[in-house]
Design a protein around this motif. Structure first.
Motif, short mmCIF file in Angstrom:
data_model
loop_
_atom_site.label_atom_id
_atom_site.label_comp_id
_atom_site.label_asym_id
_atom_site.label_seq_id
_atom_site.Cartn_x
_atom_site.Cartn_y
_atom_site.Cartn_z
N ASP A 148 0.81 -1.21 0.00
CA ASP A 148 0.00 0.00 0.00
C ASP A 148 0.85 1.27 0.00
OD1 ASP A 148 -2.32 -1.55 0.09
OD2 ASP A 148 -2.33 -1.60 2.29
N GLU A 149 2.08 1.15 0.47
CA GLU A 149 2.98 2.31 0.48
C GLU A 149 3.27 2.81 -0.93
OE1 GLU A 149 3.45 -0.59 1.86
OE2 GLU A 149 4.31 -0.46 3.87
N PHE A 150 3.11 1.92 -1.92
CA PHE A 150 3.45 2.27 -3.30
C PHE A 150 2.22 2.60 -4.15
CE2 PHE A 150 7.18 0.03 -1.83
CZ PHE A 150 8.21 0.80 -2.35
N GLY A 151 1.16 1.83 -4.00
CA GLY A 151 0.02 2.07 -4.87
C GLY A 151 -1.16 1.19 -4.53
N PRO A 152 -2.25 1.29 -5.31
CA PRO A 152 -3.49 0.59 -5.00
C PRO A 152 -3.43 -0.90 -5.33
CG PRO A 152 -3.70 1.75 -7.09
CD PRO A 152 -2.37 2.15 -6.51
N ARG A 153 -4.34 -1.66 -4.76
CA ARG A 153 -4.43 -3.10 -5.01
C ARG A 153 -4.67 -3.39 -6.49
NH1 ARG A 153 -3.09 -8.14 -3.50
NH2 ARG A 153 -1.87 -7.42 -5.24
N PHE A 154 -5.50 -2.59 -7.14
CA PHE A 154 -5.88 -2.83 -8.54
C PHE A 154 -5.55 -1.60 -9.38
CE2 PHE A 154 -8.93 -5.32 -5.94
CZ PHE A 154 -8.57 -6.60 -6.36
N PRO A 155 -4.30 -1.44 -9.78
CA PRO A 155 -3.92 -0.25 -10.55
C PRO A 155 -4.52 -0.25 -11.95
CG PRO A 155 -2.07 -1.77 -10.36
CD PRO A 155 -3.14 -2.31 -9.48
N ASP A 156 -4.99 0.91 -12.38
CA ASP A 156 -5.50 1.08 -13.74
C ASP A 156 -4.33 1.04 -14.72
OD1 ASP A 156 -7.78 2.07 -15.62
OD2 ASP A 156 -6.09 3.41 -16.00
N MET A 157 -4.49 0.37 -15.85
CA MET A 157 -3.41 0.23 -16.83
C MET A 157 -3.77 0.84 -18.18
SD MET A 157 -0.99 -1.40 -15.14
CE MET A 157 0.08 -2.23 -16.32
N SER A 158 -4.72 1.75 -18.20
CA SER A 158 -5.18 2.30 -19.48
C SER A 158 -4.16 3.25 -20.12
CB SER A 158 -6.52 3.04 -19.30
OG SER A 158 -6.39 4.10 -18.37
N GLU A 159 -3.27 3.83 -19.31
CA GLU A 159 -2.21 4.68 -19.86
C GLU A 159 -0.95 4.50 -19.04
OE1 GLU A 159 -1.02 9.33 -20.53
OE2 GLU A 159 -3.14 8.84 -20.67
N VAL A 160 -0.17 3.50 -19.41
CA VAL A 160 1.04 3.17 -18.67
C VAL A 160 2.21 4.04 -19.13
CG1 VAL A 160 2.71 1.34 -18.15
CG2 VAL A 160 0.25 0.82 -18.25
N TYR A 161 2.32 4.22 -20.44
CA TYR A 161 3.44 4.97 -21.02
C TYR A 161 2.99 6.40 -21.29
CZ TYR A 161 5.37 0.31 -21.39
OH TYR A 161 5.82 -0.94 -21.08
N SER A 162 3.76 7.35 -20.82
CA SER A 162 3.37 8.76 -20.82
C SER A 162 3.15 9.32 -22.23
CB SER A 162 4.45 9.58 -20.12
OG SER A 162 4.26 10.96 -20.30
N LYS A 163 1.94 9.73 -22.52
CA LYS A 163 1.65 10.35 -23.82
C LYS A 163 2.43 11.64 -23.98
CE LYS A 163 -2.94 8.32 -24.46
NZ LYS A 163 -4.40 8.56 -24.58
N ARG A 164 2.62 12.36 -22.89
CA ARG A 164 3.37 13.61 -22.92
C ARG A 164 4.81 13.37 -23.38
NH1 ARG A 164 6.61 16.91 -19.23
NH2 ARG A 164 6.88 15.11 -17.85
N LEU A 165 5.46 12.36 -22.81
CA LEU A 165 6.84 12.08 -23.17
C LEU A 165 6.95 11.46 -24.56
CD1 LEU A 165 8.25 10.78 -19.75
CD2 LEU A 165 8.39 13.08 -20.73
#
Length: 273
Positions: A148-165
């Motif tokens: 939990d220190e890092f992130g949620p149990r079920f992370p969303d994966m719809s945009e993993v790679y940064s569109k901005r970059l």
């Protein structure tokens, strides 16, 4: 899990004690792609064995050093060599550095790799910006009790790679006359290269390139909320009619030849941050 958290914190604390300035970008360099280190104004170079709880890279083309320095004035922390599932490491070991980077205060991660081409428009030496991935490892580094220190149990994966970059990388490529492709990276366990039928299957599934790394680190980094940019050099072809016998040495050779162009893109992308 509490032991893992303690080990991550200890490794991160050691690295932070070596910083003269907080790095903004973490970089993981893949097979034959360690030459980017030549663009870093190196402040310190630390062997993995000297970092608490760090695994040690066993693959040729992976030097096994953590580089602290600057690219174009931007402070960075770069891994010259990564860890692979096929080396026998557990997923928590493969992904350990990404979590250490996060705890060390880094929120942007660049990953690179050498991969086999699935897209028939690609040639050997093509540089592909990763827009998405397919996990074919047969497991997931987030299996088990959630950290939990890092992130949620079920992370969303719809945009993993940064569109901005990604957008900025293509602008840099166009400005410098460097042709970039984009596509989906398929991550597999290795250590065997793919059979012709496997290449065909991965292409049908929607893959443009296939390799033996990246996906586990990216999943963990995304879980922790890091902004991610990924790039691959196509070192051999898995397109029907173009498949030839391939070796690790040949992969390194092709990656090394295309590396200067990839390095220029990453260097300017880091500088733009």
């Amino acid at each position: 899990m509490s032991e893992l958290i303690a080990q991550i914190n200890e490794a991160a604390a050691y690295l932070k004690s070596q910083f003269s300035e907080q790095p903004k970008v973490g970089i993981i360099l893949g097979t034959g792609l360690g030459g980017l280190v030549g663009e870093i104004d190196i402040e310190k170079s630390i062997d993995y064995k000297d970092i608490p709880h760090f695994p040690v890279s066993t693959v040729e083309g992976h030097s096994g050093r953590m580089i602290i320095g600057r690219i174009g004035g931007v402070p960075v922390l770069a891994m010259q060599g990564r860890f692979h599932f096929y080396e026998g490491y557990k997923m928590e070991q493969v992904t350990f550095p990404a979590r250490v980077m996060k705890v060390a205060g880094i929120n942007t991660l660049f990953v690179s790799n050498a991969s086999g081409g699935l897209n028939p428009t690609f040639k050997v030496g093509t540089i592909m910006v990763i827009t998405d991935h397919i996990n074919m490892f047969g497991t997931n580094p987030l299996i088990g009790k959630n950290l939990d220190e890092f992130g949620p149990r079920f992370p969303d994966m719809s945009e993993v790679y940064s569109k901005r970059l990604i957008k900025r990388a293509f602008e840099i490529g166009q400005k410098n006359g460097i042709e970039l492709a984009s596509g989906v990276y398929v991550g597999t366990t290795g250590p065997t290269f793919e059979t012709p039928s496997e290449y065909k299957m991965f292409r049908i599934l929607g893959g443009d390139a296939v390799g033996m790394s990246t996906v586990p680190e990216v999943i963990v980094a995304h879980h922790a909320g890091m902004e991610i940019f990924g790039i691959s050099i196509i070192t051999d072809s898995g397109v029907p009619g173009e498949i030839v016998e391939v070796s690790h040495e040949e992969v390194q050779k092709v990656a090394g030849a295309a590396e200067p162009l990839m390095t220029k893109v990453i260097k300017e992308l880091v500088e733009s941050l």
